[in-house]
Design a protein around this motif. Structure first.
Motif, short mmCIF file in Angstrom:
data_model
loop_
_atom_site.label_atom_id
_atom_site.label_comp_id
_atom_site.label_asym_id
_atom_site.label_seq_id
_atom_site.Cartn_x
_atom_site.Cartn_y
_atom_site.Cartn_z
N PHE A 20 0.92 -1.25 -0.11
CA PHE A 20 0.11 0.14 0.03
C PHE A 20 1.00 1.23 -0.01
O PHE A 20 2.11 1.27 0.43
CB PHE A 20 -1.01 0.05 1.06
N ASP A 21 0.24 2.39 -0.77
CA ASP A 21 1.16 3.78 -0.69
C ASP A 21 1.06 4.12 0.75
O ASP A 21 2.06 5.02 1.01
CB ASP A 21 0.40 4.63 -1.53
N GLY A 22 0.13 4.07 1.72
CA GLY A 22 0.19 4.35 3.08
C GLY A 22 -0.95 3.88 3.62
O GLY A 22 -1.84 2.93 3.24
N VAL A 23 -1.02 4.46 4.74
CA VAL A 23 -2.17 3.68 5.58
C VAL A 23 -2.86 5.48 6.37
O VAL A 23 -2.06 6.37 6.88
CB VAL A 23 -1.99 3.17 6.95
N TYR A 24 -3.94 5.32 6.57
CA TYR A 24 -4.87 6.41 7.19
C TYR A 24 -5.10 6.20 8.49
O TYR A 24 -5.79 4.92 8.41
CB TYR A 24 -6.12 7.10 6.35
N LEU A 25 -5.05 6.86 9.50
CA LEU A 25 -5.12 6.63 11.02
C LEU A 25 -5.89 7.77 11.49
O LEU A 25 -5.38 9.02 11.47
CB LEU A 25 -3.75 6.24 11.82
N GLU A 26 -7.13 7.38 11.81
CA GLU A 26 -7.89 8.30 12.53
C GLU A 26 -8.38 7.83 14.01
O GLU A 26 -8.51 6.80 14.41
CB GLU A 26 -9.59 8.38 11.85
N ALA A 27 -8.07 9.11 15.03
CA ALA A 27 -8.40 8.75 16.19
C ALA A 27 -8.52 9.94 16.70
O ALA A 27 -8.34 11.08 16.39
CB ALA A 27 -7.13 8.22 16.87
N GLU A 28 -8.82 10.17 18.17
CA GLU A 28 -9.08 11.58 19.00
C GLU A 28 -7.65 12.03 18.87
O GLU A 28 -6.55 11.48 18.64
CB GLU A 28 -9.52 11.18 20.34
N ARG A 29 -7.79 13.49 19.18
CA ARG A 29 -6.54 14.28 18.93
C ARG A 29 -5.47 13.85 19.80
O ARG A 29 -4.28 13.95 19.47
CB ARG A 29 -7.07 15.53 19.13
N HIS A 30 -5.73 13.59 21.15
CA HIS A 30 -4.59 13.38 22.09
C HIS A 30 -4.59 11.79 22.55
O HIS A 30 -4.20 11.57 23.47
CB HIS A 30 -4.90 14.14 23.17
N SER A 31 -4.82 11.02 21.70
CA SER A 31 -4.94 9.49 21.96
C SER A 31 -3.33 9.27 21.87
O SER A 31 -2.64 9.28 21.10
CB SER A 31 -5.68 8.53 20.89
N GLU A 32 -3.23 8.54 23.25
CA GLU A 32 -1.51 8.09 23.14
C GLU A 32 -1.49 6.62 22.59
O GLU A 32 -0.44 6.36 21.99
CB GLU A 32 -1.48 7.64 24.56
N LEU A 33 -2.57 5.99 22.22
CA LEU A 33 -2.54 4.75 21.51
C LEU A 33 -2.35 5.00 20.24
O LEU A 33 -1.49 4.24 19.45
CB LEU A 33 -3.71 3.95 21.75
N ALA A 34 -2.93 6.11 19.71
CA ALA A 34 -2.96 6.42 18.32
C ALA A 34 -1.42 7.14 18.12
O ALA A 34 -0.82 6.80 16.83
CB ALA A 34 -3.74 7.68 17.82
N ALA A 35 -0.65 7.78 18.80
CA ALA A 35 0.68 8.30 18.86
C ALA A 35 1.45 6.91 18.78
O ALA A 35 2.47 6.92 18.06
CB ALA A 35 1.01 8.84 20.16
N ILE A 36 1.30 5.92 19.64
CA ILE A 36 2.05 4.65 19.50
C ILE A 36 1.93 4.08 18.06
O ILE A 36 2.81 3.50 17.23
CB ILE A 36 1.85 3.87 20.50
N LEU A 37 0.86 4.15 17.71
CA LEU A 37 0.48 3.40 16.42
C LEU A 37 1.24 4.25 15.01
O LEU A 37 1.59 3.52 14.22
CB LEU A 37 -1.09 3.35 15.97
N ARG A 38 1.18 5.35 15.15
CA ARG A 38 1.78 6.11 14.19
C ARG A 38 3.31 5.91 14.17
O ARG A 38 3.91 5.83 13.15
CB ARG A 38 1.57 7.73 14.30
N GLN A 39 3.93 5.86 15.52
CA GLN A 39 5.22 5.66 15.55
C GLN A 39 5.68 4.22 15.02
O GLN A 39 6.55 4.07 14.35
CB GLN A 39 5.66 5.74 17.10
N ARG A 40 5.01 3.33 15.34
CA ARG A 40 5.26 1.95 14.70
C ARG A 40 4.87 1.83 13.24
O ARG A 40 5.81 1.24 12.63
CB ARG A 40 4.16 0.91 15.35
#
Length: 148
Positions: A20-40
């Protein structure tokens, strides 16, 4: 080695998302889980998209929450031990497929000690970080399985 590679075996941690060219990630603005997912995702050289694309998967974190359940009490009535329950609900949308909804719970026991409040608060923070890390890895493995 040839037999392992021929059967489709992949080491854990390797994601078959490079198609895939990329992945779109949608979450609450200050979600710590989303930050970890973005990092991974970025550590796997996967581009994070700013908006959904029809030819790329989307991951939507619907909810992540923490509950505490009392397991035991001290003789004076204060809580001695908790069970932490980390709940995650999310949706994965792959190109040209219906959305897949998932939810899971992760559990940890946590012993409280009012005489060591500062140390126990730090231990709780570390435990929550570990739960979020485990949840992120689980979401990425599910995304990898669906994409394969």
């Amino acid at each position: 080695m040839l037999g392992l590679s021929g059967c489709g075996f992949q080491l854990r941690g390797q994601l078959p998302l490079q198609l895939f060219d990329g992945v779109y990630l949608e979450a609450e603005r200050h979600s710590e889980l989303a930050a970890i997912l973005r990092q991974r995702l970025q550590s796997h050289q996967i581009t994070l998209l700013s908006q959904p694309a029809k030819d790329s998967p989307s991951v939507v974190l619907l909810r992540d929450s923490l509950e505490r359940r009392t397991l035991s009490l001290f003789p004076n009535g204060q809580v001695a031990e908790y069970e932490l329950i980390y709940q995650v609900q999310y949706r994965i949308q792959l190109p040209d497929e219906d959305a897949h909804y998932f939810e899971f719970e992760l559990f940890r026991d946590y012993q409280d000690d009012p005489n060591r409040a500062l140390a126990k608060a730090r231990e709780l923070e570390l435990m929550l970080a570990e739960l979020r890390e485990q949840a992120a890895q689980r979401i990425l493995r599910q995304l990898g399985r669906l994409s394969a």
